[in-house]
Structure formats: C-alpha cells, structure tokens
Design a protein around this motif. Structure first.
Motif, PDB file in Angstrom:
ATOM      1  N   VAL A  24      80.247  63.427  53.180  1.00  0.00           N
ATOM      2  CA  VAL A  24      80.593  63.330  54.373  1.00  0.00           C
ATOM      3  C   VAL A  24      79.392  61.184  54.592  1.00  0.00           C
ATOM      4  CG1 VAL A  24      77.804  64.591  54.300  1.00  0.00           C
ATOM      5  CG2 VAL A  24      79.182  63.750  56.561  1.00  0.00           C
ATOM      6  N   ILE A  25      80.518  61.515  55.753  1.00  0.00           N
ATOM      7  CA  ILE A  25      80.152  60.316  56.488  1.00  0.00           C
ATOM      8  C   ILE A  25      80.499  60.854  57.760  1.00  0.00           C
ATOM      9  CG2 ILE A  25      81.739  58.066  57.459  1.00  0.00           C
ATOM     10  CD1 ILE A  25      83.247  57.809  54.953  1.00  0.00           C
ATOM     11  N   ALA A  26      78.760  60.034  58.444  1.00  0.00           N
ATOM     12  CA  ALA A  26      78.720  60.504  59.510  1.00  0.00           C
ATOM     13  C   ALA A  26      78.381  59.464  60.532  1.00  0.00           C
ATOM     14  CB  ALA A  26      76.920  61.248  59.070  1.00  0.00           C
ATOM     15  N   ASN A  27      79.392  58.881  61.466  1.00  0.00           N
ATOM     16  CA  ASN A  27      79.173  57.998  62.686  1.00  0.00           C
ATOM     17  C   ASN A  27      78.495  57.595  63.664  1.00  0.00           C
ATOM     18  OD1 ASN A  27      81.184  55.155  62.382  1.00  0.00           O
ATOM     19  ND2 ASN A  27      82.690  55.907  63.871  1.00  0.00           N
ATOM     20  N   VAL A  28      78.047  56.972  63.586  1.00  0.00           N
ATOM     21  CA  VAL A  28      76.926  56.765  64.774  1.00  0.00           C
ATOM     22  C   VAL A  28      77.791  56.449  66.278  1.00  0.00           C
ATOM     23  CG1 VAL A  28      74.596  56.165  65.794  1.00  0.00           C
ATOM     24  CG2 VAL A  28      75.431  56.765  63.020  1.00  0.00           C
TER      25      VAL A  28
ATOM     26  N   ARG B  71      68.968  57.117  70.464  1.00  0.00           N
ATOM     27  CA  ARG B  71      67.566  58.230  69.578  1.00  0.00           C
ATOM     28  C   ARG B  71      68.357  59.644  69.157  1.00  0.00           C
ATOM     29  NH1 ARG B  71      63.374  58.646  72.693  1.00  0.00           N
ATOM     30  NH2 ARG B  71      62.299  56.925  71.415  1.00  0.00           N
ATOM     31  N   LYS B  72      69.481  59.764  70.029  1.00  0.00           N
ATOM     32  CA  LYS B  72      70.130  61.472  70.480  1.00  0.00           C
ATOM     33  C   LYS B  72      71.908  60.820  69.171  1.00  0.00           C
ATOM     34  CE  LYS B  72      68.957  63.524  74.252  1.00  0.00           C
ATOM     35  NZ  LYS B  72      69.427  63.817  75.500  1.00  0.00           N
ATOM     36  N   MET B  73      71.750  59.548  69.300  1.00  0.00           N
ATOM     37  CA  MET B  73      73.285  59.569  68.536  1.00  0.00           C
ATOM     38  C   MET B  73      72.227  59.678  67.329  1.00  0.00           C
ATOM     39  SD  MET B  73      74.968  56.786  70.763  1.00  0.00           S
ATOM     40  CE  MET B  73      75.796  56.585  69.750  1.00  0.00           C
ATOM     41  N   SER B  74      71.179  58.245  67.371  1.00  0.00           N
ATOM     42  CA  SER B  74      70.955  58.711  65.869  1.00  0.00           C
ATOM     43  C   SER B  74      70.117  59.966  64.743  1.00  0.00           C
ATOM     44  CB  SER B  74      69.483  57.872  65.402  1.00  0.00           C
ATOM     45  OG  SER B  74      70.300  56.254  66.258  1.00  0.00           O
ATOM     46  N   MET B  75      69.910  61.159  65.806  1.00  0.00           N
ATOM     47  CA  MET B  75      69.218  61.953  64.904  1.00  0.00           C
ATOM     48  C   MET B  75      70.378  62.486  64.896  1.00  0.00           C
ATOM     49  SD  MET B  75      66.772  62.096  64.383  1.00  0.00           S
ATOM     50  CE  MET B  75      66.111  64.122  64.144  1.00  0.00           C
ATOM     51  N   MET B  76      71.919  62.765  65.785  1.00  0.00           N
ATOM     52  CA  MET B  76      72.623  63.966  65.640  1.00  0.00           C
ATOM     53  C   MET B  76      73.566  63.331  64.076  1.00  0.00           C
ATOM     54  SD  MET B  76      75.455  64.192  68.066  1.00  0.00           S
ATOM     55  CE  MET B  76      76.040  65.540  69.026  1.00  0.00           C
TER      56      MET B  76
ATOM     57  N   LYS C 295      73.156  50.734  58.746  1.00  0.00           N
ATOM     58  CA  LYS C 295      72.647  49.333  59.651  1.00  0.00           C
ATOM     59  C   LYS C 295      71.917  49.936  59.956  1.00  0.00           C
ATOM     60  CE  LYS C 295      75.100  46.694  62.736  1.00  0.00           C
ATOM     61  NZ  LYS C 295      74.405  46.093  63.584  1.00  0.00           N
ATOM     62  N   ARG C 296      70.877  49.179  60.986  1.00  0.00           N
ATOM     63  CA  ARG C 296      69.282  50.014  61.204  1.00  0.00           C
ATOM     64  C   ARG C 296      69.819  51.546  62.585  1.00  0.00           C
ATOM     65  NH1 ARG C 296      65.884  48.221  65.685  1.00  0.00           N
ATOM     66  NH2 ARG C 296      66.953  46.820  66.039  1.00  0.00           N
ATOM     67  N   ILE C 297      69.195  52.136  62.129  1.00  0.00           N
ATOM     68  CA  ILE C 297      68.939  53.511  63.320  1.00  0.00           C
ATOM     69  C   ILE C 297      66.947  53.709  63.497  1.00  0.00           C
ATOM     70  CG2 ILE C 297      71.079  54.364  62.023  1.00  0.00           C
ATOM     71  CD1 ILE C 297      70.323  56.696  61.070  1.00  0.00           C
TER      72      ILE C 297
ATOM     73  N   ASP D 155      79.238  64.227  73.013  1.00  0.00           N
ATOM     74  CA  ASP D 155      78.416  64.533  74.573  1.00  0.00           C
ATOM     75  C   ASP D 155      77.046  63.904  74.529  1.00  0.00           C
ATOM     76  OD1 ASP D 155      80.344  66.566  74.433  1.00  0.00           O
ATOM     77  OD2 ASP D 155      79.572  67.853  72.047  1.00  0.00           O
ATOM     78  N   VAL D 156      76.204  63.500  73.723  1.00  0.00           N
ATOM     79  CA  VAL D 156      74.808  63.835  74.024  1.00  0.00           C
ATOM     80  C   VAL D 156      74.892  61.490  74.272  1.00  0.00           C
ATOM     81  CG1 VAL D 156      73.688  64.134  71.917  1.00  0.00           C
ATOM     82  CG2 VAL D 156      75.266  62.086  71.930  1.00  0.00           C
ATOM     83  N   LEU D 157      76.175  61.435  74.726  1.00  0.00           N
ATOM     84  CA  LEU D 157      76.219  60.035  75.326  1.00  0.00           C
ATOM     85  C   LEU D 157      77.477  59.558  76.744  1.00  0.00           C
ATOM     86  CD1 LEU D 157      78.908  59.048  73.967  1.00  0.00           C
ATOM     87  CD2 LEU D 157      78.318  58.410  72.104  1.00  0.00           C
ATOM     88  N   THR D 158      77.419  60.967  76.633  1.00  0.00           N
ATOM     89  CA  THR D 158      78.619  61.272  77.415  1.00  0.00           C
ATOM     90  C   THR D 158      78.379  60.856  78.918  1.00  0.00           C
ATOM     91  OG1 THR D 158      80.007  63.581  77.482  1.00  0.00           O
ATOM     92  CG2 THR D 158      80.255  62.650  79.233  1.00  0.00           C
ATOM     93  N   ASP D 159      77.447  61.330  79.844  1.00  0.00           N
ATOM     94  CA  ASP D 159      76.570  60.852  81.261  1.00  0.00           C
ATOM     95  C   ASP D 159      76.464  59.439  81.309  1.00  0.00           C
ATOM     96  OD1 ASP D 159      77.237  62.643  83.089  1.00  0.00           O
ATOM     97  OD2 ASP D 159      75.542  63.772  81.720  1.00  0.00           O
TER      98      ASP D 159
END
Ligand code: DGY
Length: 336
Positions: free
Chosen positions: A77-81, A302-307, A16-18, A105-109
C-alpha cells in the motif's frame, strides 16, 4: 521485545515529516523507517529505503511513476498524505498489485475556507493594504485608497463541483453570490437546488464570472485548463483563484495576463513547479501568493497524517484501507 517477535511486524517507510501522533500509531503496528525531515526523498534513496517494507506513507513530491512502481517489490500500500494523488500513477500501481489511498473529506472545509480567503484577499487588496501600513506609507484616509471589488452579489464560477467545489459554493451562497459551475459530471440535484448552482459551459463560465475558482484534480484533461486563451475570455475585472494544482493553470500565461491587466487579479496557493514561482508573479501586486497551505490548519494536517497512517496499517494488515483509490484491486485481492 525480542528480535524474532519484532521481525513479525510489517515495516513501513515514511518519506517525510508527518504529525507525531501518526508516527506513534504506526509504531504500534509496524517497524517504522521515518525520514523525519522536510526535504523529501530522492528517487535513489527511496529505492534503497523502500526495500523490505510493506507500506509507504508518501507526500505529494514523492513521484510514483510506472518505472518507480515497477521496482516496489513487496509494497502492499502507498498511503498519500493528501487528497490529490497526481504524484502516483494509480492505474500502474493497480497493475503492480499496490493499493493506493489518499485523505479526502478531512480537508474539505479547511481548503474551501482558504480558497474563499484568497478570493476575498485579492478582491479587497488586503495584502497590499498590509504592506502599505507596515511600510509606513499610510499617512491619511483617502476616499479612493486601495479600492477593491465587491464580493457579495457577484458571480462566482467554479470549475469542478466535487467536495471542495461544493464547500466553496456554500461559502459563496452566504455572500449572496450567483454561482455558476462547470464539471463533466452534474452535481446532485439537491445540491444544485440548495446552493442555487447553475451548470454552464466552460466558455460561459469564463465570460460571466467575476471570480473563477479552480477545484479540479490534475489529469491530462485539466493540465493548462486555464491558459492565455481562457484568460482572454475572462472579464478584465475578474479574479482567478487556484487551490487545486499548479499545472491546471499555464503559469507564465497567467503572469503575463496579470501584468497586462487582461484580468484584474489572482489568488494562488499552488504553482506549476513548486516551490519555484514564476519570477514575474513575484513582482506583481495584483496577485496574492501562498505557499501551498490551503489545507494547513493544525487540526486538518493532523487528521490527514492520522488518516494516511490508518490507511497504511490497514493495507499492511490485509484489511481494506478506508480511503482506497483502486477498490477494483482490493476486490481482486479479496477474491470477490
Ligand atoms: C492535497 O491534499 O492534495 C493538498 O494539496 C495538500 O495538502
């Protein structure tokens, strides 16, 4: 690049789009089969396109059931966004030798900001106010116009004192709120002290809280954690906030409780059958509805996609992915 060199590269499917940065990064390391659409992939299409790949970058609507996982030959590996991973049966993936990663972590705040915003919007009726002004109904100041409830100095009850629960508590502490929580695991003593948290039973939380905010993962034990019985335990003035997963709340029971004013209001970002929302909820004014966007800031998505891309590349290249959900499989694969 000549064809045999290209074929040395591993291959990854992105369902899907990232964010484009993440695709560019993946392309530096792999052949990328990119479904650049927002529609997601049906199981049949996934089964075909996943052939010959070593990794898949997935999103929450991609369901990796034991049956689907059994067909994923060659996937490392399955890398879930997403931080949530209830769309993937991790124990089954482990049995099939597939590493699974997520984006903590990247989405916590960002998510905690949104949960607190939903709480405040429902308490102070800001969406109703917005429609009132927009529709031209505002003709005079009135002492009792759209009266809401105070947030400051009230009691917040948090189910799930993990990363996001703690971040919500930190915001609540800034509003001088009393904070009670329920979790199967006690928060670290230092955190309890810093934020003035009190661990209580689920029942006490429901009875005492003015606001109840849900921050538990979706698991068999948390499905319908809040149903008709729990809603009846809450104060008639209470507000429920859900930014975790829809099925944690029995949605028809909540809609009925809101309609009958069993509780005063709700702020919801997630639903039992997304993107479908219970039709009754759509008619009610005492609920603020958002389309699963709690983590949707530009930076965070963006950080979630990169991670996820970094996790996928690490897994494909035989390195330990940083955000692994089944580390025991890694230990086994690495022969430790
Ligand atoms: C998550 O990360 O689990 C969110 O629900 C999707 O952003």
């Amino acid at each position: 690049m000549c064809d045999n060199l290209r074929s040395m590269k591993p291959a990854v499917l992105v369902t899907k789009r990232i964010f484009p940065e993440a695709i560019a990064f993946l392309k530096e390391h792999a052949d990328v089969d990119y479904a650049e659409s927002d529609d997601g992939m049906r199981a049949e299409e996934l089964a075909v396109r996943i052939r010959g790949k070593q990794a898949v970058v997935s999103q929450l609507m991609d369901k990796f059931t034991p049956e689907v996982l059994a067909t994923l030959d060659g996937i490392k590996v399955i890398a879930n966004v997403a931080v949530g991973y209830d769309n993937i049966d991790v124990p089954a993936a482990t049995r099939h030798g597939i590493l699974v990663t997520h984006t903590p972590d990247v989405l916590t705040d960002t998510t905690a900001d949104f949960a607190f915003m939903l709480l405040m919007s429902a308490a102070r009726r800001v969406v109703e106010g917005h429609h009132f002004v927009h529709s031209g109904q505002w003709t005079k100041w009135r002492v009792d116009l759209l009266l809401g409830q105070d947030v400051h100095h009230r009691t917040l009850g948090i189910f799930g004192m993990g990363r996001i629960g703690q971040a919500v508590a930190r915001r609540a502490a800034g509003f001088s709120m009393r904070i009670i929580y329920h979790d199967s695991r006690r928060a670290p003593e230092a955190v309890e002290k810093e934020l003035g948290l009190e661990l209580v039973s689920a029942e006490r939380l429901l009875r005492e809280a003015d606001f109840v905010s849900l921050h538990v993962p979706l698991m068999p034990e948390t499905r319908h954690l809040i149903g008709a019985r729990e809603l009846r335990m809450m104060k008639p003035t209470a507000i429920l906030v859900n930014t975790s997963r829809g099925p944690v709340v029995d949605e028809p029971a909540l809609a009925e409780a809101l309609e009958r004013h069993v509780i005063a209001g709700a702020g919801l970002d997630v639903y039992e059958n997304e993107p479908r929302v219970d039709p009754l909820l759509l008619k009610l004014e005492n609920v603020v509805l958002a389309p699963h966007i709690a983590s949707a800031s530009v930076d965070t998505r963006r950080k979630m996609s990169m991670m996820a891309a970094e996790n996928a590349v690490a897994g494909m290249e035989g390195r330990r992915p940083p955000n692994l959900l089944n580390p025991e499989l890694w230990e086994k694969l690495a022969g430790k």
